[in-house]
Design a protein around this motif. Structure first.
Motif, short mmCIF file in Angstrom:
data_model
loop_
_atom_site.label_atom_id
_atom_site.label_comp_id
_atom_site.label_asym_id
_atom_site.label_seq_id
_atom_site.Cartn_x
_atom_site.Cartn_y
_atom_site.Cartn_z
N LEU A 116 39.81 40.32 46.78
CA LEU A 116 39.32 40.10 45.41
C LEU A 116 39.51 41.37 44.58
CD1 LEU A 116 37.82 38.38 43.31
CD2 LEU A 116 35.67 39.24 44.26
N LEU A 117 40.29 41.27 43.53
CA LEU A 117 40.44 42.35 42.56
C LEU A 117 39.12 42.44 41.79
CD1 LEU A 117 43.55 43.01 40.38
CD2 LEU A 117 41.28 43.18 39.42
N TRP A 118 38.48 43.64 41.79
CA TRP A 118 37.09 43.68 41.32
C TRP A 118 36.80 44.95 40.55
CZ3 TRP A 118 34.38 40.05 40.00
CH2 TRP A 118 32.98 40.08 39.96
N TYR A 119 35.62 44.95 39.92
CA TYR A 119 35.14 46.07 39.11
C TYR A 119 34.59 47.17 40.00
CZ TYR A 119 35.20 42.58 35.38
OH TYR A 119 35.58 41.62 34.49
N ASN A 120 34.67 48.42 39.52
CA ASN A 120 34.02 49.50 40.24
C ASN A 120 32.56 49.62 39.79
OD1 ASN A 120 33.90 51.12 37.83
ND2 ASN A 120 35.99 51.79 38.20
N GLU A 121 31.79 50.45 40.49
CA GLU A 121 30.36 50.56 40.22
C GLU A 121 30.07 51.09 38.82
OE1 GLU A 121 27.63 49.76 41.85
OE2 GLU A 121 28.67 48.84 43.53
N GLY A 122 30.86 52.07 38.35
CA GLY A 122 30.61 52.66 37.04
C GLY A 122 30.83 51.68 35.91
N ASP A 141 33.20 36.07 51.70
CA ASP A 141 32.81 37.48 51.70
C ASP A 141 34.09 38.31 51.60
OD1 ASP A 141 31.40 39.82 51.83
OD2 ASP A 141 30.96 39.67 53.98
N PRO A 142 34.64 38.45 50.39
CA PRO A 142 35.99 39.01 50.25
C PRO A 142 36.02 40.52 50.42
CG PRO A 142 35.07 38.58 48.09
CD PRO A 142 34.07 38.05 49.09
N VAL A 143 37.18 41.01 50.85
CA VAL A 143 37.47 42.44 50.77
C VAL A 143 37.76 42.76 49.31
CG1 VAL A 143 39.07 44.26 51.46
CG2 VAL A 143 38.36 42.52 53.12
N LEU A 144 37.10 43.79 48.77
CA LEU A 144 37.22 44.10 47.35
C LEU A 144 38.36 45.09 47.12
CD1 LEU A 144 33.46 44.44 46.37
CD2 LEU A 144 34.91 42.40 46.37
N HIS A 145 39.10 44.86 46.05
CA HIS A 145 40.24 45.70 45.66
C HIS A 145 39.97 46.19 44.24
CE1 HIS A 145 44.60 46.81 45.63
NE2 HIS A 145 44.45 46.60 44.33
N PRO A 146 39.43 47.41 44.06
CA PRO A 146 39.07 47.87 42.70
C PRO A 146 40.29 48.24 41.87
CG PRO A 146 38.66 49.60 44.30
CD PRO A 146 39.08 48.40 45.09
N TYR A 152 44.46 46.34 30.99
CA TYR A 152 44.85 44.97 31.33
C TYR A 152 46.21 44.94 32.02
CZ TYR A 152 45.71 39.98 30.93
OH TYR A 152 45.98 38.66 31.22
N ALA A 153 47.10 45.85 31.66
CA ALA A 153 48.42 45.88 32.28
C ALA A 153 48.30 46.15 33.78
CB ALA A 153 49.30 46.94 31.62
N LEU A 154 47.36 47.02 34.18
CA LEU A 154 47.16 47.30 35.60
C LEU A 154 46.57 46.08 36.32
CD1 LEU A 154 45.70 50.93 35.52
CD2 LEU A 154 48.04 50.22 36.05
N PHE A 155 45.66 45.39 35.66
CA PHE A 155 45.08 44.16 36.19
C PHE A 155 46.17 43.13 36.45
CE2 PHE A 155 43.56 39.89 34.96
CZ PHE A 155 42.56 39.68 35.90
N LEU A 156 47.01 42.89 35.47
CA LEU A 156 48.08 41.91 35.60
C LEU A 156 49.10 42.34 36.65
CD1 LEU A 156 49.32 39.29 34.54
CD2 LEU A 156 50.44 40.62 32.75
N HIS A 157 49.45 43.62 36.65
CA HIS A 157 50.44 44.13 37.61
C HIS A 157 49.93 43.97 39.04
CE1 HIS A 157 53.59 46.72 39.24
NE2 HIS A 157 52.64 47.38 39.89
N ALA A 158 48.66 44.27 39.27
CA ALA A 158 48.11 44.13 40.62
C ALA A 158 48.20 42.69 41.11
CB ALA A 158 46.66 44.62 40.65
N ALA A 163 50.41 39.92 47.27
CA ALA A 163 50.48 38.51 47.64
C ALA A 163 49.12 37.88 47.92
CB ALA A 163 51.38 38.35 48.87
N ASP A 164 48.17 38.65 48.48
CA ASP A 164 46.88 38.06 48.88
C ASP A 164 45.75 38.48 47.95
OD1 ASP A 164 46.81 40.71 49.59
OD2 ASP A 164 45.79 40.38 51.51
N LEU A 165 46.05 38.67 46.69
CA LEU A 165 45.06 39.18 45.74
C LEU A 165 44.76 38.15 44.66
CD1 LEU A 165 43.43 41.81 45.14
CD2 LEU A 165 45.26 42.43 43.55
N VAL A 166 43.46 37.92 44.42
CA VAL A 166 43.01 37.06 43.33
C VAL A 166 41.92 37.80 42.57
CG1 VAL A 166 43.57 34.92 44.56
CG2 VAL A 166 41.26 35.89 44.74
N ALA A 167 41.55 37.27 41.42
CA ALA A 167 40.48 37.85 40.61
C ALA A 167 39.52 36.74 40.20
CB ALA A 167 41.06 38.55 39.37
#
Length: 223
Positions: A116-122, A141-146, A152-158, A163-167
């Protein structure tokens, strides 16, 4: 000293608004229309919005360095009032080339193999913890990928290169993005994204926010 100066200062000509990462443009427009419209009744109406992590907004509000903040709920900072301007269910977002994109409906088994592409704590302290906990109770219970949510360009690029990444995003935020696909979570009670305008309790700005919330139909909470 900073707090004392802010407390006795006359009404500023500009309201500074701290904005956490990844806030949709339509939310900023709604906040602009609400706060600027409310200010017009008492004088000039100008807002200055700037990127500020949610974790830093409480201190800036206490010192009067920002008048309002825009954050994802829940928030951990005490002594803030909040007016909810956005409340949308979260769904799964993936690149159009993703292996699950052809599925009209997803299962927890499908999602169990995804990070799961996710937000950081800050960026979103309370939200970043409560949503994954909600998902774990539902069966994922996904593995988080901050990633930096301000870019937004980094979000889209990730999403396009992993291959195994969703948001997780509300459908309204991505329905016009041709490179992404949105699918509902396999539950009738998905976690939600709630964005709120905050102000320091007991302040002049909190009083103004309460008035604007009543006019705009924003749900208003004192604690």
């Amino acid at each position: 000293m900073r707090s004392a100066i802010a407390a006795v200062a006359s009404a500023p000509g500009i309201w500074s608004v701290g904005v956490c990462g990844g806030v949709p443009a339509e939310v900023l427009t709604e906040v602009q229309n609400g706060l600027a419209g409310g200010r017009r009744r008492g004088g000039s109406a100008k807002l200055r919005m700037r990127s500020v992590d949610a974790a830093d907004q409480g201190e800036l509000l206490r010192h009067g360095e920002i008048a309002f903040g825009i954050v994802r709920l829940p928030i951990l900072t005490p002594h803030l009032v909040r007016a909810v301007v956005w409340d949308e269910p979260l769904g799964v977002v993936m690149a159009r080339e993703h292996g699950l994109a052809a599925h009209r409906e997803l299962t927890w088994s499908d999602l169990g193999r995804q990070r799961l592409l996710w937000y950081n704590e800050g960026c979103a302290p309370g939200f970043a913890d409560t949503v994954p906990a909600h998902l774990a109770r539902l069966g994922w219970d996904p593995v988080l990928h901050p990633v930096d949510q301000d870019q937004y360009a980094l979000f889209l690029h990730a999403l396009q290169t992993t291959a195994d990444l969703v948001a997780l995003r509300p459908q309204r935020t991505v329905h016009r993005e041709p490179h992404l696909v949105w699918r509902p979570l396999p539950t009738s009670r998905p976690p939600r994204e709630r964005l709120a305008v905050t102000a320091l309790s007991g302040s002049r700005n909190a009083h103004a926010l309460r008035q604007v919330a009543a006019e705009r139909g924003w749900a208003f909470f004192t604690e």
